[in-house]
Design a protein around this motif. Sequence first.
Motif, PDB file in Angstrom:
ATOM      1  N   MET A  76      51.824  38.441  41.545  1.00  0.00           N
ATOM      2  CA  MET A  76      52.167  37.488  40.292  1.00  0.00           C
ATOM      3  C   MET A  76      52.895  38.459  39.287  1.00  0.00           C
ATOM      4  N   LYS A  77      54.069  37.999  39.052  1.00  0.00           N
ATOM      5  CA  LYS A  77      54.739  38.569  37.878  1.00  0.00           C
ATOM      6  C   LYS A  77      54.926  37.642  36.773  1.00  0.00           C
ATOM      7  N   LEU A  78      54.718  37.965  35.615  1.00  0.00           N
ATOM      8  CA  LEU A  78      55.036  36.986  34.310  1.00  0.00           C
ATOM      9  C   LEU A  78      55.882  37.834  33.159  1.00  0.00           C
ATOM     10  N   SER A  79      56.282  37.089  32.585  1.00  0.00           N
ATOM     11  CA  SER A  79      57.017  37.719  31.374  1.00  0.00           C
ATOM     12  C   SER A  79      55.997  37.870  30.145  1.00  0.00           C
ATOM     13  N   ALA A  80      54.801  37.250  30.137  1.00  0.00           N
ATOM     14  CA  ALA A  80      53.680  37.411  29.209  1.00  0.00           C
ATOM     15  C   ALA A  80      53.243  38.876  29.388  1.00  0.00           C
ATOM     16  N   ARG A  81      53.183  39.572  28.170  1.00  0.00           N
ATOM     17  CA  ARG A  81      52.852  40.845  28.399  1.00  0.00           C
ATOM     18  C   ARG A  81      51.194  41.132  28.118  1.00  0.00           C
ATOM     19  N   ASN A  82      50.501  39.992  27.570  1.00  0.00           N
ATOM     20  CA  ASN A  82      49.092  40.053  27.490  1.00  0.00           C
ATOM     21  C   ASN A  82      48.422  39.300  28.656  1.00  0.00           C
ATOM     22  N   GLN A  83      48.092  40.267  29.870  1.00  0.00           N
ATOM     23  CA  GLN A  83      47.431  39.783  30.689  1.00  0.00           C
ATOM     24  C   GLN A  83      46.234  40.530  31.117  1.00  0.00           C
ATOM     25  N   LEU A  84      45.249  39.879  30.934  1.00  0.00           N
ATOM     26  CA  LEU A  84      43.869  40.633  31.166  1.00  0.00           C
ATOM     27  C   LEU A  84      43.017  40.240  32.363  1.00  0.00           C
ATOM     28  N   LYS A  85      42.687  41.208  33.067  1.00  0.00           N
ATOM     29  CA  LYS A  85      42.013  40.838  34.373  1.00  0.00           C
ATOM     30  C   LYS A  85      40.451  40.910  33.864  1.00  0.00           C
ATOM     31  N   GLY A  86      39.773  39.801  34.695  1.00  0.00           N
ATOM     32  CA  GLY A  86      38.327  39.751  34.445  1.00  0.00           C
ATOM     33  C   GLY A  86      37.724  38.923  35.423  1.00  0.00           C
ATOM     34  N   THR A  87      36.469  38.741  35.332  1.00  0.00           N
ATOM     35  CA  THR A  87      35.652  37.757  36.308  1.00  0.00           C
ATOM     36  C   THR A  87      34.938  36.578  35.652  1.00  0.00           C
ATOM     37  N   ILE A  88      35.161  35.398  36.410  1.00  0.00           N
ATOM     38  CA  ILE A  88      34.472  34.137  35.649  1.00  0.00           C
ATOM     39  C   ILE A  88      33.031  34.418  35.693  1.00  0.00           C
ATOM     40  N   VAL A  89      32.334  34.119  34.519  1.00  0.00           N
ATOM     41  CA  VAL A  89      31.044  34.081  34.315  1.00  0.00           C
ATOM     42  C   VAL A  89      30.256  32.674  34.231  1.00  0.00           C
ATOM     43  N   ALA A  90      31.051  31.826  33.850  1.00  0.00           N
ATOM     44  CA  ALA A  90      30.504  30.410  33.566  1.00  0.00           C
ATOM     45  C   ALA A  90      31.687  29.423  33.670  1.00  0.00           C
ATOM     46  N   ILE A  91      31.157  28.230  34.203  1.00  0.00           N
ATOM     47  CA  ILE A  91      32.392  27.084  34.464  1.00  0.00           C
ATOM     48  C   ILE A  91      31.564  25.957  33.775  1.00  0.00           C
ATOM     49  N   HIS A  92      32.060  25.334  32.803  1.00  0.00           N
ATOM     50  CA  HIS A  92      31.298  24.168  32.187  1.00  0.00           C
ATOM     51  C   HIS A  92      32.275  22.871  32.391  1.00  0.00           C
ATOM     52  N   PRO A  93      32.099  22.088  33.580  1.00  0.00           N
ATOM     53  CA  PRO A  93      33.051  20.960  33.913  1.00  0.00           C
ATOM     54  C   PRO A  93      32.794  19.800  33.027  1.00  0.00           C
ATOM     55  N   GLY A  94      33.696  19.077  32.789  1.00  0.00           N
ATOM     56  CA  GLY A  94      33.607  17.915  31.924  1.00  0.00           C
ATOM     57  C   GLY A  94      34.219  16.524  32.644  1.00  0.00           C
ATOM     58  N   ALA A  95      34.426  15.625  32.070  1.00  0.00           N
ATOM     59  CA  ALA A  95      35.008  14.417  32.656  1.00  0.00           C
ATOM     60  C   ALA A  95      36.522  14.734  33.023  1.00  0.00           C
ATOM     61  N   VAL A  96      36.921  15.382  31.914  1.00  0.00           N
ATOM     62  CA  VAL A  96      38.511  15.432  32.148  1.00  0.00           C
ATOM     63  C   VAL A  96      38.986  16.998  32.217  1.00  0.00           C
ATOM     64  N   ASN A  97      38.101  17.787  31.379  1.00  0.00           N
ATOM     65  CA  ASN A  97      38.530  19.105  31.336  1.00  0.00           C
ATOM     66  C   ASN A  97      37.254  20.117  31.643  1.00  0.00           C
ATOM     67  N   ALA A  98      37.637  21.387  31.749  1.00  0.00           N
ATOM     68  CA  ALA A  98      36.592  22.244  31.984  1.00  0.00           C
ATOM     69  C   ALA A  98      36.589  23.511  31.341  1.00  0.00           C
ATOM     70  N   ILE A  99      35.635  24.189  30.742  1.00  0.00           N
ATOM     71  CA  ILE A  99      35.427  25.094  30.131  1.00  0.00           C
ATOM     72  C   ILE A  99      35.165  26.483  30.926  1.00  0.00           C
ATOM     73  N   VAL A 100      36.170  27.426  30.941  1.00  0.00           N
ATOM     74  CA  VAL A 100      35.822  28.615  31.967  1.00  0.00           C
ATOM     75  C   VAL A 100      35.709  29.837  30.910  1.00  0.00           C
ATOM     76  N   ILE A 101      34.597  30.385  31.255  1.00  0.00           N
ATOM     77  CA  ILE A 101      34.483  31.670  30.366  1.00  0.00           C
ATOM     78  C   ILE A 101      34.525  33.015  31.473  1.00  0.00           C
ATOM     79  N   MET A 102      35.386  33.946  31.066  1.00  0.00           N
ATOM     80  CA  MET A 102      35.446  34.961  31.780  1.00  0.00           C
ATOM     81  C   MET A 102      35.296  36.351  31.124  1.00  0.00           C
ATOM     82  N   GLU A 103      34.528  37.331  31.726  1.00  0.00           N
ATOM     83  CA  GLU A 103      34.396  38.463  31.210  1.00  0.00           C
ATOM     84  C   GLU A 103      35.281  39.667  31.352  1.00  0.00           C
TER      85      GLU A 103
END
Length: 70
Positions: free
Chosen positions: A1-28
């Motif tokens: 994956m190559k992107l023009s955005a310079r702020n690319q932070l690698k992490g691991t998903i620690v929680a997912i909170h699904p909703g009816a339309v959207n989900a909240i994803v927390i990465m560490e």
Amino acid sequence: MKLSARNQLKGTIVAIHPGAVNAIVIMELAGGEQITSTLSMGSLKDLELEVGKEVYAVIKASSVMIGVDD
């Protein structure tokens, strides 16, 4: 994956909170900091996101505001 955005932070998903339309994803990040992202349920499914999966937070902002207490 190559992107023009310079702020690319690698992490691991620690929680997912699904909703009816959207989900909240927390990465560490490696240092223990956490980043929260809101994405559609369709994107959650398309990207096959699950707890424990390594992902990238890509941050592209034209401005960042900083505030202080009076």
